[in-house]
Design a protein around this motif. Sequence first.
Motif, mmCIF file in Angstrom:
data_model
loop_
_atom_site.group_PDB
_atom_site.id
_atom_site.type_symbol
_atom_site.label_atom_id
_atom_site.label_comp_id
_atom_site.label_asym_id
_atom_site.label_seq_id
_atom_site.Cartn_x
_atom_site.Cartn_y
_atom_site.Cartn_z
ATOM 1 N N CYS A 39 32.573 83.136 14.142
ATOM 2 C CA CYS A 39 33.198 84.251 14.838
ATOM 3 C C CYS A 39 34.496 83.772 15.481
ATOM 4 C CB CYS A 39 32.260 84.796 15.909
ATOM 5 S SG CYS A 39 32.879 86.290 16.720
ATOM 6 N N SER A 40 35.538 84.602 15.380
ATOM 7 C CA SER A 40 36.812 84.283 16.029
ATOM 8 C C SER A 40 36.683 84.528 17.525
ATOM 9 C CB SER A 40 37.932 85.150 15.448
ATOM 10 O OG SER A 40 38.120 84.896 14.091
ATOM 11 N N PHE A 59 35.110 73.433 5.304
ATOM 12 C CA PHE A 59 36.027 74.541 5.042
ATOM 13 C C PHE A 59 35.681 75.627 6.054
ATOM 14 C CE2 PHE A 59 37.885 78.174 3.057
ATOM 15 C CZ PHE A 59 38.839 77.724 2.152
ATOM 16 N N THR A 60 36.540 75.837 7.025
ATOM 17 C CA THR A 60 36.224 76.699 8.161
ATOM 18 C C THR A 60 36.906 78.054 8.035
ATOM 19 O OG1 THR A 60 36.013 74.770 9.606
ATOM 20 C CG2 THR A 60 36.266 76.905 10.661
ATOM 21 N N CYS A 61 36.100 79.120 8.054
ATOM 22 C CA CYS A 61 36.613 80.496 8.076
ATOM 23 C C CYS A 61 36.228 81.117 9.413
ATOM 24 C CB CYS A 61 35.989 81.334 6.962
ATOM 25 S SG CYS A 61 36.009 80.603 5.320
ATOM 26 N N SER A 62 36.986 82.112 9.821
ATOM 27 C CA SER A 62 36.592 82.823 11.036
ATOM 28 C C SER A 62 37.125 84.243 11.019
ATOM 29 C CB SER A 62 37.086 82.098 12.296
ATOM 30 O OG SER A 62 38.490 82.115 12.362
ATOM 31 N N GLY A 65 32.958 88.742 14.388
ATOM 32 C CA GLY A 65 31.654 89.135 13.879
ATOM 33 C C GLY A 65 31.119 88.259 12.766
ATOM 34 N N ASN A 66 31.776 87.100 12.493
ATOM 35 C CA ASN A 66 31.343 86.171 11.438
ATOM 36 C C ASN A 66 30.865 86.909 10.188
ATOM 37 O OD1 ASN A 66 29.383 85.858 14.059
ATOM 38 N ND2 ASN A 66 28.111 86.223 12.250
ATOM 39 N N ARG A 67 31.768 87.759 9.658
ATOM 40 C CA ARG A 67 31.438 88.593 8.510
ATOM 41 C C ARG A 67 31.682 87.845 7.203
ATOM 42 N NH1 ARG A 67 35.464 90.877 10.976
ATOM 43 N NH2 ARG A 67 36.615 91.101 9.017
ATOM 44 N N VAL A 68 30.857 88.111 6.217
ATOM 45 C CA VAL A 68 31.048 87.535 4.887
ATOM 46 C C VAL A 68 31.411 88.623 3.878
ATOM 47 C CG1 VAL A 68 29.392 85.711 5.388
ATOM 48 C CG2 VAL A 68 28.629 87.747 4.143
ATOM 49 N N GLY A 101 26.342 86.307 23.163
ATOM 50 C CA GLY A 101 27.339 87.108 23.862
ATOM 51 C C GLY A 101 28.501 87.555 22.998
ATOM 52 N N CYS A 102 28.277 87.737 21.707
ATOM 53 C CA CYS A 102 29.359 88.042 20.770
ATOM 54 C C CYS A 102 30.046 89.363 21.112
ATOM 55 C CB CYS A 102 28.799 88.090 19.349
ATOM 56 S SG CYS A 102 30.027 88.513 18.089
ATOM 57 N N GLY A 103 31.364 89.319 21.253
ATOM 58 C CA GLY A 103 32.114 90.519 21.580
ATOM 59 C C GLY A 103 32.139 91.527 20.446
#
Length: 226
Positions: A39-40, A59-62, A65-68, A101-103
């Motif tokens: 999550c960003s 390999f880091t993505c963001s 909502g940590n969506r795929v 606590g994800c926004g």
Amino acid sequence: MHQTFVELLERNAEHAEEFQSRFGGVQDSQHPAVVTVCCSDSRVLQDEMWGNDEPGRVFTCSNIGNRVVQRTEAGEAVSGDVLYPVEHTGTDTVVVVGHTGCGAVTATYDALTDDLSEPPGIDHCLGLLKPRLESGVEALPDDVDRAEAINRLVEYNVDRQVEFLVESDDIPDATVVVGVVYDFQDVYGERRGEVHVVNVDDEREVDALREAHPEIDDRIARLWTY
């Protein structure tokens, strides 16, 4: 120039001094062992949480909502930034990283329960989360408070992202897909910053996970069984 950016450049100079000799083997290609989808959120230290200081290893993505999932003209598909290392660099492990606590989960919860709106760019992102969280919101017990509801939905969102990857024809069957939650709110324990495994290849049952993966049994935990 804003002092914050000046300080970033100063830290980058220190980084360059430390890392100048570490890129020799990855200057022309990369073969990361794992792709992480985080999550960003400024509180989620995406490489630091793994102690990673090796260029080419993770390999880091963001995104919020940590969506795929992304929308294409042909319908929903595995997000290209997640799929790229699997398709082109031989990466065989995907880790979906939610956090307490994800926004983004909070905003999606508010949109589903109170019909709150966000600016178009954010609303687009939440639109990819809403269909996956709606059934989770409906399944929440009546006696949970707001904070507990959000953290249960954090797990639920990780589960839905893992499920999408496991079921996608674009992800090879041999790929290991792991769902985790990064905790800095003392929700899972008292070690802030610890990662807790909640899902492996769409298996969510704690006892089954611990039996299948005894080497990490003390890191497997869930808040919610539904």
